[in-house]
Design a protein around this motif. Structure first.
Motif, PDB file in Angstrom:
ATOM      1  N   THR A 103       0.833  -1.199   0.000  1.00 44.84           N
ATOM      2  CA  THR A 103       0.000   0.000   0.000  1.00 44.84           C
ATOM      3  C   THR A 103       0.868   1.249   0.000  1.00 44.84           C
ATOM      4  OG1 THR A 103      -1.789  -1.164   1.113  1.00 44.84           O
ATOM      5  CG2 THR A 103      -1.792   1.251   1.267  1.00 44.84           C
ATOM      6  N   TRP A 104       1.919   1.245   0.801  1.00 45.53           N
ATOM      7  CA  TRP A 104       2.845   2.379   0.814  1.00 45.53           C
ATOM      8  C   TRP A 104       3.511   2.549  -0.541  1.00 45.53           C
ATOM      9  CZ3 TRP A 104       2.211   5.858   4.265  1.00 45.53           C
ATOM     10  CH2 TRP A 104       1.856   5.538   5.573  1.00 45.53           C
TER      11      TRP A 104
ATOM     12  N   LEU B 166       1.018   4.066  -2.919  1.00 43.75           N
ATOM     13  CA  LEU B 166       0.795   5.471  -2.590  1.00 43.75           C
ATOM     14  C   LEU B 166       1.977   6.326  -3.036  1.00 43.75           C
ATOM     15  CD1 LEU B 166      -1.068   7.539  -1.249  1.00 43.75           C
ATOM     16  CD2 LEU B 166       0.106   7.049   0.904  1.00 43.75           C
TER      17      LEU B 166
ATOM     18  N   GLN C  51       0.397   0.060 -10.760  1.00 46.64           N
ATOM     19  CA  GLN C  51      -0.311   1.320 -10.496  1.00 46.64           C
ATOM     20  C   GLN C  51      -0.228   2.244 -11.701  1.00 46.64           C
ATOM     21  OE1 GLN C  51      -1.761   2.488  -6.916  1.00 46.64           O
ATOM     22  NE2 GLN C  51      -2.862   3.036  -8.747  1.00 46.64           N
TER      23      GLN C  51
ATOM     24  N   PHE D 172      -6.173   4.446  -7.002  1.00 45.89           N
ATOM     25  CA  PHE D 172      -5.381   3.850  -5.927  1.00 45.89           C
ATOM     26  C   PHE D 172      -6.199   2.801  -5.184  1.00 45.89           C
ATOM     27  CE2 PHE D 172      -4.421   3.998  -1.351  1.00 45.89           C
ATOM     28  CZ  PHE D 172      -3.129   3.519  -1.344  1.00 45.89           C
TER      29      PHE D 172
ATOM     30  N   ARG E  63      -5.471  -1.230  -5.131  1.00 45.90           N
ATOM     31  CA  ARG E  63      -5.198  -1.935  -3.870  1.00 45.90           C
ATOM     32  C   ARG E  63      -6.204  -3.059  -3.655  1.00 45.90           C
ATOM     33  NH1 ARG E  63      -1.161  -3.026  -3.319  1.00 45.90           N
ATOM     34  NH2 ARG E  63      -1.410  -3.613  -1.157  1.00 45.90           N
TER      35      ARG E  63
END
Length: 157
Positions: A23-24, A27, A82, A106, A110
């Motif tokens: 997730t980081w 992002l 992504q 995003f 995810r």
């Protein structure tokens, strides 16, 4: 060379962040992909996806040797997936509007990357870097499709 590969694989250390490195990584990728989309459009995003894919394949064996099979610290594959999400998205440069696209893309990416529905999970069985990469690319394509469907329905309402 191993240190360089681990740095690339972890997106300059982002993969070391606790509680959900994928997730980081996704992002963090937005901060690189949004300017690429604004400056170069789809060509910039395709270049990012291709570069992320090639880098994933380059670092995969080293990262797996150091961190285990499909290591959570390796998030360069999230960058590649992504990048696909935002192809053909009508970014305007007006950050408030564009932020909605970024947030939705995003979240969709995810979702597909974590839940792994519709054959995504099966792609992880490919050897080494290909298994690490292919599931993220397919998650990106599913998120791209859903994002475009959502944009279409919002535009006709």
């Amino acid at each position: 060379m191993d240190r360089l590969k681990m740095a690339v694989g972890s997106l300059a250390g982002v993969g070391y962040l606790p509680a959900g490195p994928g997730t980081w990584g996704s992002l963090f990728s937005l901060f690189l992909l949004y300017p690429a989309a604004l400056l170069s459009g789809n060509a910039g995003l395709m270049t990012a996806a291709l570069a992320g894919s090639l880098l994933t394949l380059w670092v995969a064996d080293c990262c797996e040797k150091r961190w285990g099979t499909d290591p959570p610290r390796m998030v360069i594959d999230e960058f590649a997936g992504q990048a696909l999400v935002f192809l053909f998205i009508p970014f305007t440069g007006a950050f408030i509007q564009d932020a909605a696209y970024l947030a939705a893309g995003f979240a969709l990416f995810r979702f597909f990357d974590i839940v792994k529905p519709l054959a995504i999970k099966r792609l992880q069985h490919f050897p080494s870097g290909f298994g690490i990469l292919f599931d993220d690319l397919l998650a990106g394509l599913y998120a791209l499709t859903c994002l475009h469907i959502g944009i279409y329905f919002i535009s006709v309402l």
